[in-house]
Design an enzyme around this catalytic site. Structure first.
Site, short mmCIF file in Angstrom:
data_model
loop_
_atom_site.label_atom_id
_atom_site.label_comp_id
_atom_site.label_asym_id
_atom_site.label_seq_id
_atom_site.Cartn_x
_atom_site.Cartn_y
_atom_site.Cartn_z
N HIS A 484 0.76 6.94 10.01
CA HIS A 484 2.07 7.36 10.52
C HIS A 484 2.03 7.14 12.03
O HIS A 484 1.73 8.06 12.79
CB HIS A 484 2.35 8.82 10.18
CG HIS A 484 2.17 9.12 8.72
ND1 HIS A 484 1.64 10.28 8.23
CD2 HIS A 484 2.47 8.34 7.64
CE1 HIS A 484 1.61 10.23 6.91
NE2 HIS A 484 2.10 9.07 6.52
C1 LIG Z 1 -1.01 3.20 2.63
C2 LIG Z 1 0.19 3.75 3.36
C3 LIG Z 1 0.91 4.80 2.79
C4 LIG Z 1 2.02 5.35 3.48
N1 LIG Z 1 2.72 6.36 2.89
C5 LIG Z 1 3.76 6.93 3.56
C6 LIG Z 1 4.51 7.98 2.98
O1 LIG Z 1 4.27 8.40 1.84
N2 LIG Z 1 5.52 8.53 3.70
C7 LIG Z 1 5.82 8.10 4.96
O2 LIG Z 1 6.70 8.68 5.59
N3 LIG Z 1 5.15 7.06 5.51
C8 LIG Z 1 4.13 6.46 4.84
N4 LIG Z 1 3.47 5.40 5.40
C9 LIG Z 1 3.91 4.88 6.70
C10 LIG Z 1 5.07 3.89 6.54
O3 LIG Z 1 4.70 2.82 5.75
C11 LIG Z 1 5.50 3.42 7.94
O4 LIG Z 1 5.85 4.55 8.71
C12 LIG Z 1 6.71 2.50 7.88
O5 LIG Z 1 6.44 1.37 7.11
C13 LIG Z 1 7.11 2.06 9.29
O6 LIG Z 1 8.22 1.24 9.19
P1 LIG Z 1 8.57 0.18 10.34
O7 LIG Z 1 9.76 -0.54 9.89
O8 LIG Z 1 8.61 0.89 11.63
O9 LIG Z 1 7.28 -0.76 10.43
P2 LIG Z 1 6.66 -1.77 9.37
O10 LIG Z 1 7.02 -1.39 7.99
O11 LIG Z 1 5.21 -1.87 9.70
O12 LIG Z 1 7.39 -3.14 9.68
C14 LIG Z 1 7.28 -3.78 10.93
C15 LIG Z 1 7.46 -5.27 10.71
O13 LIG Z 1 7.51 -5.90 12.00
C16 LIG Z 1 6.88 -7.14 11.90
N5 LIG Z 1 6.41 -7.58 13.22
C17 LIG Z 1 5.40 -7.06 13.93
N6 LIG Z 1 5.24 -7.75 15.08
C18 LIG Z 1 6.17 -8.73 15.07
C19 LIG Z 1 6.49 -9.79 15.97
N7 LIG Z 1 5.83 -9.95 17.13
N8 LIG Z 1 7.49 -10.65 15.64
C20 LIG Z 1 8.18 -10.50 14.47
N9 LIG Z 1 7.90 -9.51 13.58
C21 LIG Z 1 6.91 -8.63 13.89
C22 LIG Z 1 5.72 -6.88 10.97
O14 LIG Z 1 5.26 -8.10 10.41
C23 LIG Z 1 6.30 -5.91 9.96
O15 LIG Z 1 6.76 -6.56 8.80
C24 LIG Z 1 2.38 4.83 4.73
C25 LIG Z 1 1.67 3.75 5.27
C26 LIG Z 1 0.59 3.22 4.61
C27 LIG Z 1 -0.15 2.08 5.21
#
Ligand SMILES: Cc1cc2nc3c(=O)[nH]c(=O)nc-3n(C[C@H](O)[C@H](O)[C@H](O)COP(=O)(O)OP(=O)(O)OC[C@H]3O[C@@H](n4cnc5c(N)ncnc54)[C@H](O)[C@@H]3O)c2cc1C
Ligand code: SF4
Length: 550
Positions: A484
């Site tokens: 997280h």
């Molecule tokens: C095993 C696991 C279990 C989890 N379980 C939970 C849960 O039960 N409940 C909960 O609240 N949270 C959970 N989480 C956390 C949750 O997955 C994250 O908080 C969430 O995915 C964050 O979303 P986001 O869109 O911010 O980032 P992400 O989902 O990480 O997406 C970011 C995207 O940006 C892209 N990116 C990065 N850099 C660049 C760049 N320079 N140019 C273009 N694209 C780029 C990446 O490729 C990625 O696809 C868990 C995480 C894991 C790993």
């Protein structure tokens, strides 16, 4: 329906440029495409196919499966690495007294990390957003719970959250709308666990989760096959990909394998363009009216630092020097034991019940809150490993695997971090990714607040163990990451000590938004994605107002 325009070179123009197609970026893209704006999403990772990932999981070696290798089965782009652990790569280097507890498992693929999340969808408590004024520790948010509450409701609706509608079972119960779906029914293990511990002052409640208890938005209901991590085979669990496809249906264009590395700014410090590398390492440029970086709590600060330019020599959005600081996660640990009676966890989704009693109290001025999840991932893997170690074969081996599976308990504990500017992401001076971009280094120390919280939690666990007549009672000695990722682009009222305002808009750049975990000034003790999405939707509303004004 309006779509981005591309010239003959492949450069693009759109009203809104979103970098990152995880749940936060996808949700914003969907929202703004739905309002009639042209939206371009640039995603570093490849497009993946659910069926292929399920097949990869089926074919994974036993060692990877019991070790919870949730990364290795997802196809990766050679140009945009993610942290891997089987074997471990050094893409993200974590150091410091608690460096080992900050080893995150995020994905870089279209749809982002929620492909393999557990889908627990908690809200912060109202007091979690007033930590400084209530308990004298951490920071206050510049916005209140009441301001965020409508966006929490919206996020729950969009993701399809199933939760308890009895206020006595809610945490928090301050909500203006019921959950869109009723709670996931508890299995025997959750029911029995609550029966045993609740009379002793613990409070076991259903985990709100983005999993269908009835057909929802074209997706089926959860059939309880316990495969949620690393992947739900039938799409009953919400993933960011669902809003990627929804945004595309509204005219958004999502480019996979597009790694953003450079940001242009003008004399007013407005962002004018971002540049990306395509899969053939060619550079391309996207111009737009507004820009959103939603790359997650590690990759967004990394990109801001990499993109430093002449007007912003410390990095984009970094006049406060807070980009990359205040990194947080819910460091945690596990407690396992064999109960004196069969508990039979492993039926239904990966997590369904949680003890929230220690979530809040006056003690938080001294040490961190905790929450204790009854892990519901089947115990067959660890039971088999342990039974094999005993040297058993044949029927004895089968019986022992069955006994350990039935009687085994695994509790997952999370602790509440405080923002500390010294917990810091910087750019490596030595390691580079395949595109030559600096890799992230992270220094991390959970601090005394969390260490004392862990001590308090261990005492609670020993008591819980005694209620079950536990044998082979074991608490993992080291803290683990919980994925997280928060804090690196922290929100605040003052541009002097924070990066974004209450709408996740960068103080330094009027047309740049940095929504997601990085903005969160306090972590609470619960999983943070629902809060990230609520912040994303609040950002989308402020972008919409801005576009209407322009
Ligand atoms: C095993 C696991 C279990 C989890 N379980 C939970 C849960 O039960 N409940 C909960 O609240 N949270 C959970 N989480 C956390 C949750 O997955 C994250 O908080 C969430 O995915 C964050 O979303 P986001 O869109 O911010 O980032 P992400 O989902 O990480 O997406 C970011 C995207 O940006 C892209 N990116 C990065 N850099 C660049 C760049 N320079 N140019 C273009 N694209 C780029 C990446 O490729 C990625 O696809 C868990 C995480 C894991 C790993
Ligand atoms: S229990 Fe099965 S159907 Fe339900 S969300 Fe998990 S993997 Fe999907």
């Amino acid at each position: 329906m309006k779509s981005p325009a591309f010239d003959s070179r492949g450069d693009a123009t759109a009203d809104v440029i979103v970098v990152g197609s995880g749940v936060v970026g996808a949700m914003i893209a969907d929202q703004l495409a739905g309002k009639g704006h042209s939206v371009l999403v640039l995603e570093a990772g490849p497009r993946i196919d659910r069926g292929q990932v399920v097949e990869n999981w089926r074919n994974m070696p036993f060692f990877n499966r019991v070790g919870s290798d949730f990364q290795g089965l997802f196809p990766q782009s050679p140009l945009a690495p993610a942290p891997l652990y089987f074997p471990k790569n050094d893409y993200v280097l974590t150091t410091g007294p608690s460096g080992g507890s900050f080893q995150q498992g995020y994905l870089r693929v279209v749809g982002g990390t929620t492909w393999h999340w557990a889908a627990s969808c908690w809200r912060h408590l109202p007091v979690d957003m007033r930590m400084k004024s209530t308990y004298g520790v951490g920071r206050d948010w510049p916005i209140s719970y009441d301001e965020l509450e409508p966006f929490y409701c919206d996020a729950e609706d969009r993701m399809g959250v199933a939760g308890p509608n009895d206020p006595a079972l809610q945490s928090p119960s301050e909500r203006s709308r019921p959950y869109p779906m009723d709670m996931i029914p508890w299995g025997y293990g959750d029911r029995r666990f609550a029966e045993v511990v609740n009379p002793h002052g613990y409070r076991s409640v259903p985990i709100p989760q983005a999993r269908n208890t009835r057909p929802w938005n074209g997706r089926p209901e959860c059939c309880g096959n316990n495969n949620c991590q690393p992947i739900c085979p039938i799409s009953a669990m919400y993933n960011g990909i669902h809003h990627v496809t929804s945004a595309e249906a509204k005219g958004a264009k999502v480019l996979a394998e597009a790694v953003v590395y450079k940001i242009d700014t003008d004399e007013n410090n407005r962002v004018t363009a971002v540049h990306w590398y395509d899969a053939g390492r060619r550079t391309r440029k996207a111009t737009g009216k507004v820009f959103v970086l939603a790359c997650n709590g590690i990759e967004t600060p990394r990109l801001l630092l990499i993109a430093a330019n002449a007007r912003n020599p410390r990095g984009i959005a970094n006049s406060s020097d807070q980009v990359g600081r205040n990194m947080m996660d819910h460091s945690g640990f596990h407690c396992t034991f064999l109960a004196k009676e069969p508990i039979w966890t492993g039926r239904g989704p990966a997590q369904s019940s949680c003890l929230v009693g220690p979530r809040d109290g006056a003690f938080r001025s001294e040490y961190s809150a905790n929450k204790i999840i009854l892990n519901n991932i089947t115990r067959v893997g660890p039971a088999t490993t342990q039974a094999l170690k005993l040297g058993l074969v044949g029927k004895e081996l089968d019986d022992e695997i069955r006994r350990r599976t039935a009687f085994g308990v695994d509790l997952s504990i999370s602790l509440e971090p405080l923002p500390d500017p010294n917990n810091r992401l910087t750019l490596s001076a030595t390691r580079r990714d395949p595109l030559g971009l600096p890799c992230p280094d992270i220094h991390y120390d959970v601090g005394e607040y969390v260490r004392k919280g862990a001590e308090a939690s261990r005492r609670q666990l020993e008591h819980i163990g005694s209620l079950f007549g536990a044998v082979e009672f074991h608490i993992t000695p080291d803290l683990n990451a919980n994925n997280h990722i928060m804090g690196g682009t922290i929100m605040g009222a003052s541009p002097k000590d924070s990066v974004v305002d209450g709408d996740c808009r960068a103080h330094d750049h009027a047309n740049l938004w940095l929504p997601g975990g990085g903005a969160m000034p306090s972590g609470s003790v619960v999983n943070s994605t629902l809060t990230m999405v609520a912040l994303g939707l609040k950002a989308a509303a402020s972008i919409e107002r801005e576009l209407q004004r322009a």
